[in-house]
Design an enzyme around this catalytic site. Sequence first.
Site, PDB file in Angstrom:
ATOM      1  N   ALA A  92       3.261  -0.873   4.715  1.00  0.00           N
ATOM      2  CA  ALA A  92       2.741  -0.862   6.091  1.00  0.00           C
ATOM      3  C   ALA A  92       2.320  -2.252   6.563  1.00  0.00           C
ATOM      4  CB  ALA A  92       1.571   0.107   6.191  1.00  0.00           C
ATOM      5  N   ARG A 152      13.593   4.408  12.180  1.00  0.00           N
ATOM      6  CA  ARG A 152      12.396   5.238  12.223  1.00  0.00           C
ATOM      7  C   ARG A 152      11.589   4.895  13.482  1.00  0.00           C
ATOM      8  NH1 ARG A 152       9.564   4.903   6.537  1.00  0.00           N
ATOM      9  NH2 ARG A 152       8.327   6.604   7.465  1.00  0.00           N
ATOM     10  N   TYR A 203      11.170   8.850   1.067  1.00  0.00           N
ATOM     11  CA  TYR A 203      11.165   7.823   0.007  1.00  0.00           C
ATOM     12  C   TYR A 203      11.797   8.289  -1.305  1.00  0.00           C
ATOM     13  CZ  TYR A 203       8.010   5.604   3.287  1.00  0.00           C
ATOM     14  OH  TYR A 203       7.485   5.044   4.422  1.00  0.00           O
ATOM     15  N   GLU A 216      12.836  -9.574   1.226  1.00  0.00           N
ATOM     16  CA  GLU A 216      12.091  -8.407   1.707  1.00  0.00           C
ATOM     17  C   GLU A 216      12.886  -7.144   1.369  1.00  0.00           C
ATOM     18  OE1 GLU A 216      12.357  -8.216   5.976  1.00  0.00           O
ATOM     19  OE2 GLU A 216      10.723  -6.767   6.162  1.00  0.00           O
ATOM     20  N   HIS A 265      12.832  -2.767   1.803  1.00  0.00           N
ATOM     21  CA  HIS A 265      12.263  -1.490   2.254  1.00  0.00           C
ATOM     22  C   HIS A 265      13.110  -0.362   1.715  1.00  0.00           C
ATOM     23  CE1 HIS A 265       9.366  -3.440   4.755  1.00  0.00           C
ATOM     24  NE2 HIS A 265      10.322  -4.229   5.192  1.00  0.00           N
ATOM     25  N   ASN A 284       7.953  -5.793  -1.010  1.00  0.00           N
ATOM     26  CA  ASN A 284       7.928  -4.686  -0.063  1.00  0.00           C
ATOM     27  C   ASN A 284       6.471  -4.571   0.374  1.00  0.00           C
ATOM     28  OD1 ASN A 284       7.862  -2.331   1.351  1.00  0.00           O
ATOM     29  ND2 ASN A 284       8.994  -1.110  -0.148  1.00  0.00           N
ATOM     30  N   PRO A 324       0.791  -1.223   0.000  1.00  0.00           N
ATOM     31  CA  PRO A 324       0.000   0.000   0.000  1.00  0.00           C
ATOM     32  C   PRO A 324       0.829   1.282   0.000  1.00  0.00           C
ATOM     33  CG  PRO A 324      -0.130  -1.103   2.126  1.00  0.00           C
ATOM     34  CD  PRO A 324       0.514  -2.060   1.175  1.00  0.00           C
ATOM     35  N   ASN A 325       0.322   2.226  -0.769  1.00  0.00           N
ATOM     36  CA  ASN A 325       0.874   3.584  -0.869  1.00  0.00           C
ATOM     37  C   ASN A 325       2.174   3.672  -1.668  1.00  0.00           C
ATOM     38  OD1 ASN A 325      -1.214   4.840   0.763  1.00  0.00           O
ATOM     39  ND2 ASN A 325      -0.308   3.706   2.461  1.00  0.00           N
ATOM     40  N   ARG A 368       4.445  10.910  -2.083  1.00  0.00           N
ATOM     41  CA  ARG A 368       4.402  10.706  -0.631  1.00  0.00           C
ATOM     42  C   ARG A 368       5.785  10.959  -0.007  1.00  0.00           C
ATOM     43  NH1 ARG A 368       4.754   4.315   1.045  1.00  0.00           N
ATOM     44  NH2 ARG A 368       4.276   5.215   3.075  1.00  0.00           N
TER      45      ARG A 368
HETATM   46  C1  DQA Z   1       8.329   0.966   3.597  1.00  0.00           C
HETATM   47  C2  DQA Z   1       8.453   1.239   5.097  1.00  0.00           C
HETATM   48  C3  DQA Z   1       7.113   1.017   5.782  1.00  0.00           C
HETATM   49  O1  DQA Z   1       7.246   1.250   7.182  1.00  0.00           O
HETATM   50  C4  DQA Z   1       6.071   1.983   5.236  1.00  0.00           C
HETATM   51  O2  DQA Z   1       4.825   1.724   5.829  1.00  0.00           O
HETATM   52  C5  DQA Z   1       6.002   1.960   3.764  1.00  0.00           C
HETATM   53  C6  DQA Z   1       7.218   1.798   2.969  1.00  0.00           C
HETATM   54  C7  DQA Z   1       9.627   1.272   2.857  1.00  0.00           C
HETATM   55  O3  DQA Z   1       9.748   0.844   1.713  1.00  0.00           O
HETATM   56  O4  DQA Z   1      10.510   1.948   3.389  1.00  0.00           O
HETATM   57  O5  DQA Z   1       4.939   2.188   3.189  1.00  0.00           O
HETATM   58  O6  DQA Z   1       8.045  -0.410   3.417  1.00  0.00           O
END
Ligand code: DQA
Length: 146
Positions: free
Chosen positions: A76, A106, A22, A97, A99, A73, A9-10, A17
């Site tokens: 959240a 964080r 990011y 995985e 990120h 990835n 998501p997002n 964002r």
């Molecule tokens: C994320 C880190 C997560 O905590 C966050 O909710 C994201 C992106 C990252 O790629 O750094 O949406 O996975």
Amino acid sequence: MKILVINGPNLNMLGIREPDIYGKGTYCDLKDLIIGYSVKSGVDVEVYQSNSEGAIVEKIQDAYGEVDGIVINPAAYTHTSIAILDALKAVDIPTVEVHISDVESREEFRKVSYIRPFCKKSVIGKGFAGYVEALDYLIDNYGDRK
Ligand code: DQA
């Protein structure tokens, strides 16, 4: 070799964002990077994004018997989803995985990853380059060039 890249998501909002966290690259830029690298490496890649936990679970289930590696990835859902962990365990495909941001430096809640114990490797805080590192790991360890 076939690799499935899943973004949660997002991540479709990349570039808009929180660019201080990011970066300014868009989701489209990320897709182009992943596809370009896979073409160069001679692997077949599918890049998928969803804002829905159930859709991600279904995508992982559909990968059973179809793909040789997963880069994920979960965004959240990393910090909340037992369902995504269980789906990964069910299909038992080598998974990395990723990120984009350094989740370890964080908020406390971002330090929890339900999928991490299942994953062969975690690439954290390396921006978009983390996806390339994840692809390379899967190609080196599970692809034809291993
Ligand atoms: C994320 C880190 C997560 O905590 C966050 O909710 C994201 C992106 C990252 O790629 O750094 O949406 O996975």
